[in-house]
Design a protein around this motif. Sequence first.
Motif, PDB file in Angstrom:
ATOM      1  N   GLU A   1       1.538   6.842   5.428  1.00 11.01           N
ATOM      2  CA  GLU A   1       1.205   8.193   5.006  1.00 11.01           C
ATOM      3  C   GLU A   1       2.327   8.844   4.195  1.00 11.01           C
ATOM      4  O   GLU A   1       2.084   9.489   3.183  1.00 11.01           O
ATOM      5  CB  GLU A   1       0.843   9.044   6.229  1.00 11.01           C
ATOM      6  N   GLU A   2       3.587   8.654   4.659  1.00 13.20           N
ATOM      7  CA  GLU A   2       4.727   9.273   3.943  1.00 13.20           C
ATOM      8  C   GLU A   2       4.965   8.667   2.576  1.00 13.20           C
ATOM      9  O   GLU A   2       5.258   9.364   1.614  1.00 13.20           O
ATOM     10  CB  GLU A   2       6.024   9.075   4.738  1.00 13.20           C
ATOM     11  N   ARG A   3       4.937   7.338   2.501  1.00 15.22           N
ATOM     12  CA  ARG A   3       5.387   6.652   1.288  1.00 15.22           C
ATOM     13  C   ARG A   3       4.277   5.911   0.550  1.00 15.22           C
ATOM     14  O   ARG A   3       4.539   5.214  -0.430  1.00 15.22           O
ATOM     15  CB  ARG A   3       6.437   5.588   1.640  1.00 15.22           C
ATOM     16  N   GLY A   4       3.061   6.000   1.041  1.00 17.64           N
ATOM     17  CA  GLY A   4       1.986   5.256   0.375  1.00 17.64           C
ATOM     18  C   GLY A   4       2.143   3.754   0.498  1.00 17.64           C
ATOM     19  O   GLY A   4       1.665   3.013  -0.355  1.00 17.64           O
ATOM     20  N   LEU A   5       2.811   3.305   1.564  1.00 18.63           N
ATOM     21  CA  LEU A   5       2.996   1.867   1.785  1.00 18.63           C
ATOM     22  C   LEU A   5       1.648   1.162   1.872  1.00 18.63           C
ATOM     23  O   LEU A   5       0.774   1.579   2.620  1.00 18.63           O
ATOM     24  CB  LEU A   5       3.780   1.667   3.084  1.00 18.63           C
ATOM     25  N   THR A   6       1.466   0.097   1.066  1.00 22.39           N
ATOM     26  CA  THR A   6       0.285  -0.752   1.160  1.00 22.39           C
ATOM     27  C   THR A   6       0.522  -1.737   2.309  1.00 22.39           C
ATOM     28  O   THR A   6       1.570  -2.388   2.357  1.00 22.39           O
ATOM     29  CB  THR A   6       0.074  -1.545  -0.147  1.00 22.39           C
ATOM     30  N   ILE A   7      -0.433  -1.825   3.245  1.00 20.39           N
ATOM     31  CA  ILE A   7      -0.240  -2.692   4.415  1.00 20.39           C
ATOM     32  C   ILE A   7      -1.387  -3.684   4.530  1.00 20.39           C
ATOM     33  O   ILE A   7      -2.564  -3.280   4.493  1.00 20.39           O
ATOM     34  CB  ILE A   7      -0.166  -1.872   5.719  1.00 20.39           C
ATOM     35  N   ILE A   8      -1.050  -4.965   4.640  1.00 15.60           N
ATOM     36  CA  ILE A   8      -2.034  -5.984   4.996  1.00 15.60           C
ATOM     37  C   ILE A   8      -1.519  -6.654   6.258  1.00 15.60           C
ATOM     38  O   ILE A   8      -0.403  -7.181   6.281  1.00 15.60           O
ATOM     39  CB  ILE A   8      -2.245  -7.024   3.877  1.00 15.60           C
ATOM     40  N   MET A   9      -2.326  -6.595   7.320  1.00 19.78           N
ATOM     41  CA  MET A   9      -1.862  -6.974   8.661  1.00 19.78           C
ATOM     42  C   MET A   9      -2.849  -7.932   9.302  1.00 19.78           C
ATOM     43  O   MET A   9      -4.014  -7.593   9.469  1.00 19.78           O
ATOM     44  CB  MET A   9      -1.763  -5.680   9.471  1.00 19.78           C
ATOM     45  N   VAL A  10      -2.384  -9.126   9.669  1.00 22.76           N
ATOM     46  CA  VAL A  10      -3.219 -10.047  10.451  1.00 22.76           C
ATOM     47  C   VAL A  10      -3.096  -9.666  11.915  1.00 22.76           C
ATOM     48  O   VAL A  10      -1.994  -9.459  12.421  1.00 22.76           O
ATOM     49  CB  VAL A  10      -2.758 -11.514  10.276  1.00 22.76           C
ATOM     50  N   THR A  11      -4.210  -9.562  12.609  1.00 19.23           N
ATOM     51  CA  THR A  11      -4.160  -9.344  14.045  1.00 19.23           C
ATOM     52  C   THR A  11      -5.399  -9.941  14.701  1.00 19.23           C
ATOM     53  O   THR A  11      -6.434 -10.095  14.047  1.00 19.23           O
ATOM     54  CB  THR A  11      -4.070  -7.842  14.396  1.00 19.23           C
TER      55      THR A  11
ATOM     56  N   LEU B   1     -10.624 -11.076  -3.294  1.00 17.85           N
ATOM     57  CA  LEU B   1     -10.230  -9.898  -2.516  1.00 17.85           C
ATOM     58  C   LEU B   1      -9.512  -8.914  -3.421  1.00 17.85           C
ATOM     59  O   LEU B   1      -8.697  -9.324  -4.252  1.00 17.85           O
ATOM     60  CB  LEU B   1      -9.285 -10.343  -1.386  1.00 17.85           C
ATOM     61  N   HIS B   2      -9.809  -7.634  -3.262  1.00 21.60           N
ATOM     62  CA  HIS B   2      -9.081  -6.604  -4.005  1.00 21.60           C
ATOM     63  C   HIS B   2      -8.518  -5.592  -3.027  1.00 21.60           C
ATOM     64  O   HIS B   2      -9.244  -5.059  -2.186  1.00 21.60           O
ATOM     65  CB  HIS B   2     -10.010  -5.912  -5.014  1.00 21.60           C
ATOM     66  N   VAL B   3      -7.219  -5.330  -3.135  1.00 18.26           N
ATOM     67  CA  VAL B   3      -6.573  -4.323  -2.294  1.00 18.26           C
ATOM     68  C   VAL B   3      -5.906  -3.308  -3.215  1.00 18.26           C
ATOM     69  O   VAL B   3      -5.045  -3.668  -4.026  1.00 18.26           O
ATOM     70  CB  VAL B   3      -5.542  -4.957  -1.334  1.00 18.26           C
ATOM     71  N   GLU B   4      -6.309  -2.041  -3.091  1.00 13.18           N
ATOM     72  CA  GLU B   4      -5.722  -0.964  -3.892  1.00 13.18           C
ATOM     73  C   GLU B   4      -4.328  -0.612  -3.381  1.00 13.18           C
ATOM     74  O   GLU B   4      -4.015  -0.803  -2.201  1.00 13.18           O
ATOM     75  CB  GLU B   4      -6.576   0.309  -3.768  1.00 13.18           C
ATOM     76  N   ALA B   5      -3.500  -0.054  -4.264  1.00 15.58           N
ATOM     77  CA  ALA B   5      -2.209   0.472  -3.823  1.00 15.58           C
ATOM     78  C   ALA B   5      -2.459   1.526  -2.745  1.00 15.58           C
ATOM     79  O   ALA B   5      -3.377   2.336  -2.865  1.00 15.58           O
ATOM     80  CB  ALA B   5      -1.461   1.098  -4.991  1.00 15.58           C
ATOM     81  N   GLY B   6      -1.689   1.477  -1.663  1.00 17.56           N
ATOM     82  CA  GLY B   6      -1.802   2.473  -0.608  1.00 17.56           C
ATOM     83  C   GLY B   6      -2.877   2.207   0.419  1.00 17.56           C
ATOM     84  O   GLY B   6      -3.070   3.008   1.335  1.00 17.56           O
ATOM     85  N   GLU B   7      -3.590   1.090   0.332  1.00 19.10           N
ATOM     86  CA  GLU B   7      -4.603   0.761   1.356  1.00 19.10           C
ATOM     87  C   GLU B   7      -3.941   0.168   2.593  1.00 19.10           C
ATOM     88  O   GLU B   7      -2.860  -0.408   2.533  1.00 19.10           O
ATOM     89  CB  GLU B   7      -5.602  -0.265   0.814  1.00 19.10           C
TER      90      GLU B   7
END
Lengths: 225, 225
Positions: free
Chosen positions: B189-199, B26-32
């Motif tokens: 959007e404001e801070r470029g937070l990278t989020i990975i969320m299980v739901t 798995l690859h997750v970019e900064a800010g995804e």
Amino acid sequence: MITLEEVTKVYVMGDVEVHALRGISLHVEAGEFVAVMGPSGSGKSTLMNIIGCLDTPTSGRYILDGHDVSHLDEDALARIRNKRIGFVFQTFNLLPRTPAVEQVELPLIYAGVPRGERRRRAMDMLARVGLADRARHHPTELSGGQQQRVAIARALVTHPAILLADEPTGNLDTQTGEEIMRLFRSLHEERGLTIIMVTHEPDIAAWAERIVHIRDGRIEREERR
Amino acid sequence: MITLEEVTKVYVMGDVEVHALRGISLHVEAGEFVAVMGPSGSGKSTLMNIIGCLDTPTSGRYILDGHDVSHLDEDALARIRNKRIGFVFQTFNLLPRTPAVEQVELPLIYAGVPRGERRRRAMDMLARVGLADRARHHPTELSGGQQQRVAIARALVTHPAILLADEPTGNLDTQTGEEIMRLFRSLHEERGLTIIMVTHEPDIAAWAERIVHIRDGRIEREERR
Ligand SMILES: Nc1ncnc2c1ncn2[C@@H]1O[C@H](COP(=O)(O)OP(=O)(O)OP(=O)(O)O)[C@@H](O)[C@H]1O
Ligand SMILES: Nc1ncnc2c1ncn2[C@@H]1O[C@H](COP(=O)(O)OP(=O)(O)OP(=O)(O)O)[C@@H](O)[C@H]1O
Ligand SMILES: [Mg+2]
Ligand SMILES: [Mg+2]
């Protein structure tokens, strides 16, 4: 079967009062399947704890099977709970270092069921929630949804007259959640199980015959299906 | 920013092996902003624990910000976690006898933030999750969804680079869940937070830009929005 009359619940914290329930009047017939919905903090779990004889009202009356249980002591409440009620807690409340099958056996031990039959019934109920192959796992060795299903199995294993389920599918994917709802529905139809279920998911509430909407400690409205 | 290469996780229980992850790349970019979905027991929390440096893979590699962290010791992992990662646990993991505001201050204490600023930032984040008036409550004095929101506030208060949220709305009604998703989206959007969320809820996954579907410890498919 279940009648609440103007039930209130006030938590006192120093000089602050939290009015968790502000006058709930509710009647649930034997064999009904009711969903309870409402915002976070609106009083749903508090209501479930009173119905489940885990807590008593600050004022108002709770009549269960014709008996006023509003002011019973701990021991009397515990006896009613163990005989009549199965409770699935919002945060599961499993024992920390205990295998899944023994978690499910625990209510049968209290009911005086012999060892062989206890094990058989616990394994049967674990299979019904899809966890036959997780019987020896402790809670830390189970996923969140598996812990939730152990809590569900434990609540059902004594064949209670009333099932109280607080967000029973909150940690389950859609398909597993539907398997649990099919299990509830079949117990409801086969055995006349009375079910009161808190949920925030409309697709889960749709399995019930009636939906009670709570807001700020009061019943805001009801829907019949 | 986050790269997993053929990551496996095997739990050994006596003579039984549980293959929780069977080769995840798995690859997750900064800010995804990525959602992870899949059946109960399919490996989502195990995956999150590895990404969040709470656990290490059995085999395969985890490269975080260009550094191979697959085989770091506990102390090195803890330092990375505290500096870069906010984690919302599926079962909250709040401290038992601690008021909500102090739960949220805890990561700021580790980060060496002075007392006055700690209190201000903790109260600000509690307000952002709608709990300004619950600051002094202990976990047993909070509803399930309120406990979940304290865990969310605690994960966000250090302004982490990466937010890992495991079923963050599992105990929240639809409206409160959307308020939390709006908070996540605005920090994204404001801070470029990278989020990975299980739901497990499609309406919540819809807030992400990409959905990774897990089954039996593998990535089954992905969706881009
Ligand atoms: N410490 C452990 N020892 C043995 N097996 C474990 C352990 N932790 C997890 N497992 C098993 O690994 C599998 C994956 O667990 P995980 O918690 O990652 O699932 P999940 O996808 O998060 O499930 P859920 O949606 O129910 O939360 C499960 O089948 C679980 O029983
Ligand atoms: N022991 C307590 N002391 C003080 N306040 C409490 C206590 N227990 C609950 N509360 C408060 O009572 C209110 C109702 O709580 P309850 O747990 O019934 O809500 P809920 O509808 O189940 O919420 P959720 O959907 O988040 O689980 C909440 O605002 C909570 O902060
Ligand atoms: Mg609740
Ligand atoms: Mg999980």
